[in-house]
Write a protein that holds these residues in place. Structure first.
Motif, short mmCIF file in Angstrom:
data_model
loop_
_atom_site.label_atom_id
_atom_site.label_comp_id
_atom_site.label_asym_id
_atom_site.label_seq_id
_atom_site.Cartn_x
_atom_site.Cartn_y
_atom_site.Cartn_z
N UNK A 243 40.12 26.84 54.24
CA UNK A 243 40.52 28.22 54.47
C UNK A 243 39.65 29.21 53.69
N UNK A 244 39.11 28.78 52.56
CA UNK A 244 38.44 29.74 51.67
C UNK A 244 36.98 29.43 51.36
N UNK A 245 36.47 28.27 51.79
CA UNK A 245 35.15 27.85 51.36
C UNK A 245 34.26 27.50 52.54
N UNK A 246 33.01 27.94 52.48
CA UNK A 246 32.02 27.56 53.48
C UNK A 246 31.40 26.25 53.02
N UNK A 247 31.45 25.26 53.88
CA UNK A 247 30.95 23.93 53.53
C UNK A 247 29.72 23.58 54.36
N UNK A 248 28.84 22.79 53.77
CA UNK A 248 27.66 22.32 54.47
C UNK A 248 27.82 20.88 54.95
N UNK A 249 28.75 20.13 54.34
CA UNK A 249 28.97 18.73 54.71
C UNK A 249 30.31 18.28 54.16
N UNK B 42 38.09 22.03 65.73
CA UNK B 42 38.22 23.40 65.24
C UNK B 42 36.93 24.17 65.54
N UNK B 43 37.06 25.34 66.16
CA UNK B 43 35.87 26.09 66.61
C UNK B 43 34.89 26.45 65.50
N UNK B 44 35.35 26.76 64.31
CA UNK B 44 34.42 27.16 63.25
C UNK B 44 33.97 26.00 62.37
N UNK B 45 34.52 24.82 62.59
CA UNK B 45 34.17 23.67 61.73
C UNK B 45 33.42 22.58 62.48
#
Length: 168
Positions: free
Chosen positions: A87-93, A115-118
């Motif tokens: 919910x709060x963090x942009x992840x690369x992997x 999930x569309x954004x993941x």
């Protein structure tokens, strides 16, 4: 979608140029403040990797290995902690254990990939389950790769680097 990727690349390129100029100015100073030095060491391009594993020893080991490789590592024990971080963090992997309490790694993988954004975040399942059926179940759930425990550190970092290269 293509415009967003090009925009993201342009943002990273501009960020790298600005960081380079800042780095050069700091290096040219005779006296550098401690906060400037610390900030210089923490690049904004540091990739974030989420490790989800209910085994504390495995989480800690992966954290040490990945931090030594220069990655920012975030830890979660289960699917609930994973959801809060997402919910709060942009992840690369994401490195995701299969054997988790309540919701297993296969189910979580399906949810993340739906999930569309993941869906574009590379996801590697990490498990002691080694049968062909287990591995096939991992790929059927949408994982990008599957690593069996115990794993070779060089192999694991190679898989991670390959996944991050593909996603950039």
């Amino acid at each position: 979608m293509k415009k967003q990727k090009n925009s993201a690349r342009a943002d990273k390129s501009l960020r790298r140029q600005i960081e380079s100029i800042k780095r050069q100015k700091i290096v040219n100073k005779k006296v550098v403040s401690l906060s400037d030095f610390r900030e210089l060491r923490q690049t904004t391009d540091t990739r974030s990797i989420l490790v989800v594993d209910d085994d504390e020893i495995m989480r800690s080991a992966l954290k040490r290995i990945l931090e030594n490789e220069g990655y920012n590592v975030i830890l979660a024990v289960d699917g609930l902690e994973l959801s809060k971080i997402l919910e709060t963090t942009r992840l690369d992997l994401i490195l995701l254990d299969v054997n988790l309490p309540w919701v297993d790694g296969y189910e979580l993988c399906r949810l993340i990939k739906d999930h569309h954004s993941l869906r574009d975040v590379p996801l590697v399942l990490v498990s002691a389950r080694k049968s062909k059926q287990d591995i096939q179940s991992g790929f059927d759930s949408g994982c990008n790769d599957y690593v069996t425990k115990p794993f070779d550190i060089d192999y694991m970092t190679g898989v991670i680097n390959k996944m991050l290269l593909k996603s950039s």
